[in-house]
Design a protein around this motif. Structure first.
Motif, PDB file in Angstrom:
ATOM      1  N   SER A 223      19.914   6.552  50.394  1.00  0.00           N
ATOM      2  CA  SER A 223      19.160   7.803  50.491  1.00  0.00           C
ATOM      3  C   SER A 223      19.884   8.957  49.808  1.00  0.00           C
ATOM      4  O   SER A 223      19.267   9.968  49.464  1.00  0.00           O
ATOM      5  N   HIS A 224      21.193   8.813  49.600  1.00  0.00           N
ATOM      6  CA  HIS A 224      21.958   9.815  48.843  1.00  0.00           C
ATOM      7  C   HIS A 224      22.025   9.467  47.355  1.00  0.00           C
ATOM      8  O   HIS A 224      22.005  10.369  46.505  1.00  0.00           O
ATOM      9  N   VAL A 225      22.105   8.183  47.036  1.00  0.00           N
ATOM     10  CA  VAL A 225      22.265   7.777  45.638  1.00  0.00           C
ATOM     11  C   VAL A 225      20.980   7.969  44.843  1.00  0.00           C
ATOM     12  O   VAL A 225      20.998   8.479  43.711  1.00  0.00           O
ATOM     13  N   VAL A 226      19.855   7.543  45.407  1.00  0.00           N
ATOM     14  CA  VAL A 226      18.597   7.564  44.662  1.00  0.00           C
ATOM     15  C   VAL A 226      18.262   8.964  44.132  1.00  0.00           C
ATOM     16  O   VAL A 226      17.924   9.108  42.948  1.00  0.00           O
ATOM     17  N   PRO A 227      18.355  10.033  44.925  1.00  0.00           N
ATOM     18  CA  PRO A 227      18.073  11.359  44.367  1.00  0.00           C
ATOM     19  C   PRO A 227      19.008  11.752  43.223  1.00  0.00           C
ATOM     20  O   PRO A 227      18.586  12.444  42.279  1.00  0.00           O
ATOM     21  N   LEU A 228      20.260  11.313  43.280  1.00  0.00           N
ATOM     22  CA  LEU A 228      21.197  11.620  42.199  1.00  0.00           C
ATOM     23  C   LEU A 228      20.788  10.934  40.898  1.00  0.00           C
ATOM     24  O   LEU A 228      20.895  11.525  39.812  1.00  0.00           O
ATOM     25  N   LEU A 229      20.316   9.704  41.003  1.00  0.00           N
ATOM     26  CA  LEU A 229      19.852   8.994  39.809  1.00  0.00           C
ATOM     27  C   LEU A 229      18.591   9.635  39.249  1.00  0.00           C
ATOM     28  O   LEU A 229      18.407   9.711  38.031  1.00  0.00           O
ATOM     29  N   ARG A 230      17.731  10.106  40.129  1.00  0.00           N
ATOM     30  CA  ARG A 230      16.519  10.789  39.673  1.00  0.00           C
ATOM     31  C   ARG A 230      16.881  12.116  39.005  1.00  0.00           C
ATOM     32  O   ARG A 230      16.281  12.494  37.993  1.00  0.00           O
ATOM     33  N   GLU A 231      17.854  12.836  39.568  1.00  0.00           N
ATOM     34  CA  GLU A 231      18.283  14.098  38.964  1.00  0.00           C
ATOM     35  C   GLU A 231      18.850  13.884  37.565  1.00  0.00           C
ATOM     36  O   GLU A 231      18.793  14.784  36.719  1.00  0.00           O
ATOM     37  N   ALA A 232      19.383  12.687  37.330  1.00  0.00           N
ATOM     38  CA  ALA A 232      19.915  12.347  36.004  1.00  0.00           C
ATOM     39  C   ALA A 232      18.804  11.910  35.050  1.00  0.00           C
ATOM     40  O   ALA A 232      19.080  11.539  33.900  1.00  0.00           O
TER      41      ALA A 232
ATOM     42  N   ARG B 179      13.718   2.054  40.851  1.00  0.00           N
ATOM     43  CA  ARG B 179      12.934   1.094  41.640  1.00  0.00           C
ATOM     44  C   ARG B 179      13.779   0.718  42.852  1.00  0.00           C
ATOM     45  O   ARG B 179      14.923   0.278  42.693  1.00  0.00           O
ATOM     46  N   VAL B 180      13.248   0.907  44.039  1.00  0.00           N
ATOM     47  CA  VAL B 180      13.982   0.637  45.275  1.00  0.00           C
ATOM     48  C   VAL B 180      13.477  -0.641  45.907  1.00  0.00           C
ATOM     49  O   VAL B 180      12.266  -0.820  46.100  1.00  0.00           O
ATOM     50  N   LEU B 181      14.416  -1.507  46.216  1.00  0.00           N
ATOM     51  CA  LEU B 181      14.095  -2.782  46.859  1.00  0.00           C
ATOM     52  C   LEU B 181      14.530  -2.703  48.322  1.00  0.00           C
ATOM     53  O   LEU B 181      15.684  -2.401  48.613  1.00  0.00           O
ATOM     54  N   SER B 182      13.588  -2.969  49.229  1.00  0.00           N
ATOM     55  CA  SER B 182      13.927  -2.932  50.641  1.00  0.00           C
ATOM     56  C   SER B 182      13.064  -3.934  51.393  1.00  0.00           C
ATOM     57  O   SER B 182      12.163  -4.549  50.825  1.00  0.00           O
ATOM     58  N   ARG B 183      13.365  -4.107  52.672  1.00  0.00           N
ATOM     59  CA  ARG B 183      12.596  -5.054  53.489  1.00  0.00           C
ATOM     60  C   ARG B 183      11.218  -4.513  53.840  1.00  0.00           C
ATOM     61  O   ARG B 183      10.306  -5.274  54.154  1.00  0.00           O
ATOM     62  N   HIS B 184      11.076  -3.194  53.803  1.00  0.00           N
ATOM     63  CA  HIS B 184       9.818  -2.570  54.202  1.00  0.00           C
ATOM     64  C   HIS B 184       9.322  -1.681  53.070  1.00  0.00           C
ATOM     65  O   HIS B 184      10.038  -0.790  52.609  1.00  0.00           O
TER      66      HIS B 184
ATOM     67  N   SER C 250       4.986   4.577  46.429  1.00  0.00           N
ATOM     68  CA  SER C 250       5.851   5.098  45.380  1.00  0.00           C
ATOM     69  C   SER C 250       5.572   6.579  45.165  1.00  0.00           C
ATOM     70  O   SER C 250       4.423   7.031  45.258  1.00  0.00           O
ATOM     71  N   ALA C 251       6.627   7.354  44.891  1.00  0.00           N
ATOM     72  CA  ALA C 251       6.465   8.793  44.692  1.00  0.00           C
ATOM     73  C   ALA C 251       7.694   9.369  44.012  1.00  0.00           C
ATOM     74  O   ALA C 251       8.794   8.828  44.123  1.00  0.00           O
ATOM     75  N   ASP C 252       7.492  10.476  43.288  1.00  0.00           N
ATOM     76  CA  ASP C 252       8.591  11.231  42.675  1.00  0.00           C
ATOM     77  C   ASP C 252       9.479  10.375  41.785  1.00  0.00           C
ATOM     78  O   ASP C 252      10.702  10.502  41.783  1.00  0.00           O
TER      79      ASP C 252
END
Length: 254
Positions: free
Chosen positions: A16-25, A30-35, A39-41
């Motif tokens: 939850s901290h890393v993904v926004p940093l990658l988007r800011e770059a 693409r996020v892989l999770s169990r649930h 998709s947004a932003d």
């Protein structure tokens, strides 16, 4: 145009901290999770089963960089091997993994699984980067908070931690993800080594609680490993800046 970055475990504490940093770059993520979720932003959410291997091939389609954050109490080595095989099939060019300080020294099943996952990444044939980090403040808070519910807080002698802020680990991982494969990079730890009694005392003071601290001895080879500081990284590690006290003031002080 830069390719999409796949992040496993992207909805967890670290993700939850890393993904926004990658988007800011400016990167598509693409996020892989169990649930699954909508998709947004610029973030696409997909579901897959790392332990079973189902759903990995479509999740990796068109991906050149994979940041593997997903983990659990057991099976990290198996899950990582499944991901590595799928990543190789997809032609991934950079595979990054978050491990734990002491993966190669601590005689505990979870640490051994993390080491097995490290080896799967290093032996994958894919250019790779692995970062070992100390326990996050969040995990220490959860552990100490549960212990503080007892009439007396057990404090194993010789058990010490270098808790690190998850946001500082996230910033380092974002930097590594956007860079070139680097192999096993220096560990990342917090700025201070604490005994359990110090961590518990700080928590109790922040909460305005009083509890007696009960010294206990950890037996066997696990106790010997902790007393020998095999879970710490005292030389050559990068150190974060946020202390346990800073974290408590922010989180518990609220």
């Amino acid at each position: 145009m830069a390719s999409t970055i796949l992040v496993t475990g992207g909805t967890g504490t670290l993700g939850s901290h890393v993904v926004p940093l990658l988007r800011e770059a400016g990167r598509e993520v693409r996020v892989l999770s169990r649930h699954g979720r909508a998709s947004a932003d610029g973030v696409e959410y997909l579901t897959a089963d790392l332990l079973g291997g189902e759903g990995l091939d479509p999740a990796l389609a068109g991906v050149e960089t994979v940041l593997h954050l997903a983990g659990g109490p057991k099976g990290d080595d198996l899950a990582t091997r499944n991901l590595v095989r799928a990543a190789a099939r997809a032609g991934v060019k950079h595979l990054l993994y978050i491990s734990v300080v002491g993966a190669d020294t601590m005689p505990i099943g979870w640490f051994r699984a993390k080491l097995g996952a490290e080896r799967a990444v290093a032996e994958s044939g894919i250019p790779w980067t692995t970062l070992r980090a100390a326990q996050f403040h969040d995990l220490v808070l959860d552990t100490v908070g549960k212990m503080a519910r007892l009439p007396a807080v057990p404090c194993p002698g010789g058990l010490r931690f270098q808790p690190v802020d998850a946001r500082e680990v996230a910033a380092r991982l974002a930097e590594l993800t956007l860079g070139e494969p680097s192999g096993l990079v220096p560990d990342l730890v917090g700025p201070t080594v604490y005994g359990v009694a110090e961590l518990a005392r700080g928590y109790l003071e922040a909460r305005g609680k009083r509890r007696p601290l009960l010294p206990v001895r950890m037996p066997g080879k696990v106790g010997r490993a902790y007393r020998a500081a095999d879970n710490l990284s005292v030389t050559g590690a990068l150190k974060g800046h946020r202390t346990w006290e800073d974290f408590l003031a922010e989180r518990v002080g609220q």
